[in-house]
Design a protein around this motif. Structure first.
Motif, PDB file in Angstrom:
ATOM      1  N   PRO A  89      -5.584 -11.653 -15.309  1.00  0.00           N
ATOM      2  CA  PRO A  89      -7.022 -11.339 -15.270  1.00  0.00           C
ATOM      3  C   PRO A  89      -7.442 -10.805 -13.903  1.00  0.00           C
ATOM      4  N   GLN A  90      -8.594 -10.175 -13.897  1.00  0.00           N
ATOM      5  CA  GLN A  90      -9.181  -9.665 -12.656  1.00  0.00           C
ATOM      6  C   GLN A  90     -10.028 -10.778 -12.044  1.00  0.00           C
ATOM      7  N   PRO A  91      -9.851 -11.084 -10.763  1.00  0.00           N
ATOM      8  CA  PRO A  91     -10.655 -12.143 -10.146  1.00  0.00           C
ATOM      9  C   PRO A  91     -12.090 -11.676  -9.887  1.00  0.00           C
ATOM     10  N   GLU A  92     -12.957 -12.636  -9.644  1.00  0.00           N
ATOM     11  CA  GLU A  92     -14.340 -12.302  -9.275  1.00  0.00           C
ATOM     12  C   GLU A  92     -14.337 -11.726  -7.865  1.00  0.00           C
ATOM     13  N   TYR A  93     -15.169 -10.710  -7.652  1.00  0.00           N
ATOM     14  CA  TYR A  93     -15.250 -10.111  -6.323  1.00  0.00           C
ATOM     15  C   TYR A  93     -16.667  -9.583  -6.106  1.00  0.00           C
ATOM     16  N   GLU A  94     -16.994  -9.359  -4.847  1.00  0.00           N
ATOM     17  CA  GLU A  94     -18.256  -8.706  -4.499  1.00  0.00           C
ATOM     18  C   GLU A  94     -18.025  -7.828  -3.281  1.00  0.00           C
ATOM     19  N   ILE A  95     -18.798  -6.750  -3.221  1.00  0.00           N
ATOM     20  CA  ILE A  95     -18.717  -5.816  -2.103  1.00  0.00           C
ATOM     21  C   ILE A  95     -20.036  -5.867  -1.354  1.00  0.00           C
ATOM     22  N   VAL A  96     -19.953  -6.119  -0.056  1.00  0.00           N
ATOM     23  CA  VAL A  96     -21.137  -6.208   0.797  1.00  0.00           C
ATOM     24  C   VAL A  96     -20.998  -5.165   1.899  1.00  0.00           C
ATOM     25  N   LEU A  97     -22.013  -4.354   2.087  1.00  0.00           N
ATOM     26  CA  LEU A  97     -22.015  -3.364   3.163  1.00  0.00           C
ATOM     27  C   LEU A  97     -22.621  -4.003   4.411  1.00  0.00           C
ATOM     28  N   LYS A  98     -22.006  -3.735   5.562  1.00  0.00           N
ATOM     29  CA  LYS A  98     -22.426  -4.380   6.810  1.00  0.00           C
ATOM     30  C   LYS A  98     -22.814  -3.334   7.854  1.00  0.00           C
ATOM     31  N   GLN A  99     -23.719  -3.760   8.749  1.00  0.00           N
ATOM     32  CA  GLN A  99     -24.112  -2.943   9.888  1.00  0.00           C
ATOM     33  C   GLN A  99     -23.861  -3.725  11.163  1.00  0.00           C
ATOM     34  N   SER A 100     -23.524  -3.021  12.220  1.00  0.00           N
ATOM     35  CA  SER A 100     -23.468  -3.629  13.547  1.00  0.00           C
ATOM     36  C   SER A 100     -24.831  -3.412  14.182  1.00  0.00           C
ATOM     37  N   VAL A 101     -25.598  -4.486  14.282  1.00  0.00           N
ATOM     38  CA  VAL A 101     -26.979  -4.386  14.768  1.00  0.00           C
ATOM     39  C   VAL A 101     -27.111  -5.202  16.042  1.00  0.00           C
ATOM     40  N   GLY A 102     -27.701  -4.600  17.051  1.00  0.00           N
ATOM     41  CA  GLY A 102     -27.946  -5.286  18.316  1.00  0.00           C
ATOM     42  C   GLY A 102     -29.443  -5.475  18.546  1.00  0.00           C
ATOM     43  N   THR A 103     -29.786  -6.031  19.693  1.00  0.00           N
ATOM     44  CA  THR A 103     -31.202  -6.263  20.002  1.00  0.00           C
ATOM     45  C   THR A 103     -31.970  -4.950  20.140  1.00  0.00           C
ATOM     46  N   GLU A 104     -31.299  -3.899  20.616  1.00  0.00           N
ATOM     47  CA  GLU A 104     -31.987  -2.614  20.744  1.00  0.00           C
ATOM     48  C   GLU A 104     -32.365  -2.053  19.375  1.00  0.00           C
ATOM     49  N   ASP A 105     -31.623  -2.444  18.333  1.00  0.00           N
ATOM     50  CA  ASP A 105     -31.955  -2.005  16.979  1.00  0.00           C
ATOM     51  C   ASP A 105     -33.088  -2.846  16.392  1.00  0.00           C
ATOM     52  N   LEU A 106     -33.010  -4.149  16.601  1.00  0.00           N
ATOM     53  CA  LEU A 106     -34.008  -5.051  16.017  1.00  0.00           C
ATOM     54  C   LEU A 106     -35.387  -4.895  16.638  1.00  0.00           C
ATOM     55  N   PHE A 107     -35.441  -4.913  17.944  1.00  0.00           N
ATOM     56  CA  PHE A 107     -36.743  -4.968  18.605  1.00  0.00           C
ATOM     57  C   PHE A 107     -37.265  -3.614  19.059  1.00  0.00           C
ATOM     58  N   LEU A 108     -36.380  -2.714  19.442  1.00  0.00           N
ATOM     59  CA  LEU A 108     -36.830  -1.442  19.996  1.00  0.00           C
ATOM     60  C   LEU A 108     -36.607  -0.252  19.064  1.00  0.00           C
ATOM     61  N   GLY A 109     -35.653  -0.359  18.158  1.00  0.00           N
ATOM     62  CA  GLY A 109     -35.361   0.740  17.240  1.00  0.00           C
ATOM     63  C   GLY A 109     -34.805   1.963  17.930  1.00  0.00           C
ATOM     64  N   ARG A 112     -31.974   4.438  15.869  1.00  0.00           N
ATOM     65  CA  ARG A 112     -32.421   5.093  14.633  1.00  0.00           C
ATOM     66  C   ARG A 112     -31.726   4.548  13.385  1.00  0.00           C
ATOM     67  N   LYS A 113     -31.259   3.313  13.419  1.00  0.00           N
ATOM     68  CA  LYS A 113     -30.673   2.694  12.236  1.00  0.00           C
ATOM     69  C   LYS A 113     -31.783   2.148  11.355  1.00  0.00           C
ATOM     70  N   ASP A 114     -31.552   2.224  10.061  1.00  0.00           N
ATOM     71  CA  ASP A 114     -32.486   1.628   9.107  1.00  0.00           C
ATOM     72  C   ASP A 114     -31.691   0.743   8.152  1.00  0.00           C
ATOM     73  N   PRO A 115     -32.357   0.000   7.275  1.00  0.00           N
ATOM     74  CA  PRO A 115     -31.626  -0.918   6.385  1.00  0.00           C
ATOM     75  C   PRO A 115     -30.871  -0.238   5.242  1.00  0.00           C
ATOM     76  N   SER A 116     -30.858   1.078   5.176  1.00  0.00           N
ATOM     77  CA  SER A 116     -30.194   1.765   4.063  1.00  0.00           C
ATOM     78  C   SER A 116     -28.673   1.693   4.196  1.00  0.00           C
ATOM     79  N   SER A 117     -27.994   1.989   3.109  1.00  0.00           N
ATOM     80  CA  SER A 117     -26.531   1.952   3.120  1.00  0.00           C
ATOM     81  C   SER A 117     -25.935   3.110   3.919  1.00  0.00           C
ATOM     82  N   MET A 118     -26.709   4.141   4.198  1.00  0.00           N
ATOM     83  CA  MET A 118     -26.203   5.267   4.993  1.00  0.00           C
ATOM     84  C   MET A 118     -25.923   4.864   6.435  1.00  0.00           C
ATOM     85  N   CYS A 119     -26.552   3.817   6.905  1.00  0.00           N
ATOM     86  CA  CYS A 119     -26.355   3.373   8.286  1.00  0.00           C
ATOM     87  C   CYS A 119     -25.334   2.246   8.396  1.00  0.00           C
TER      88      CYS A 119
END
Length: 195
Positions: A89-109, A112-119
């Protein structure tokens, strides 16, 4: 009047689209003009009139002069791993997309990263493998395909994005009986999206 709506053309179209029954007469087809009896096999390109193949004419698809049946580009990666006779049988699995986000992304932007999968810059594949030891795992990662085999399970996974196959890492978490595979994504526009 010969045109698109002539009676003979409509009868020929009706004869093509409706199935013949045994009790119907065959002489209806004899009344149809020869031009209406033509089918898809009679269509030819303007470069090759009269249905003969013109070897010198240009085509949209030119096959290489080799004895190969298909090119490597035409075969889906990982297709040779699909074994329909394998009962595992095929086991259960999930795919999660991740971003490397720092403080300059969270507070200052600033990046130019956004929450989309393109980033996103990496992909995490979590596979639940109950009653499996880490020594039993066989993992093969390709650009767009992940193959995982154990004595009890088989997973052939086509990845949603191409990855760097030599730069990923995997770890088996014994407490959760779960394999985590982290793969950095390889997309052509990464240098633009992630800078």
């Amino acid at each position: 009047m010969e045109g698109l709506g002539s009676v003979h053309d409509l009868q020929a179209l009706s004869a093509l689209l409706s199935p013949k029954h045994e009790d119907e007469e065959e002489d209806d087809f004899q009344q149809v003009k020869p031009i209406a009896r033509m089918g898809p096999g009679h269509i030819c390109s303007p470069a090759a009139p009269s249905g003969k193949n013109n070897k010198e004419g240009s085509t949209a698809y030119m096959k290489k002069k080799s004895k190969d049946i298909w090119d490597e580009d035409e075969v889906t990666e990982g297709a040779h791993f699909d074994d329909l006779t394998d009962p595992r049988p095929q086991p259960e699995y999930e795919i999660v997309l991740k971003q490397s986000v720092g403080t300059e992304d969270l507070f200052l932007g600033l990046s130019r990263k956004d929450p989309s999968s393109m980033c996103c810059d990496s992909m995490l594949v979590r596979v639940k493998l109950p009653n499996t030891k880490a020594s039993d795992l066989v993992l093969d990662v390709r650009d767009t395909f992940l193959d995982l085999r154990t004595p009890k399970y088989k997973l052939g996974l086509h990845l949603p994005h191409p990855v760097h196959k030599h730069e990923g890492n995997a770890r088996f978490i014994v407490e959760r009986e779960e394999l985590e595979i982290t793969l950095p994504m390889n997309r052509p526009m990464d240098c633009i999206n992630l800078t």
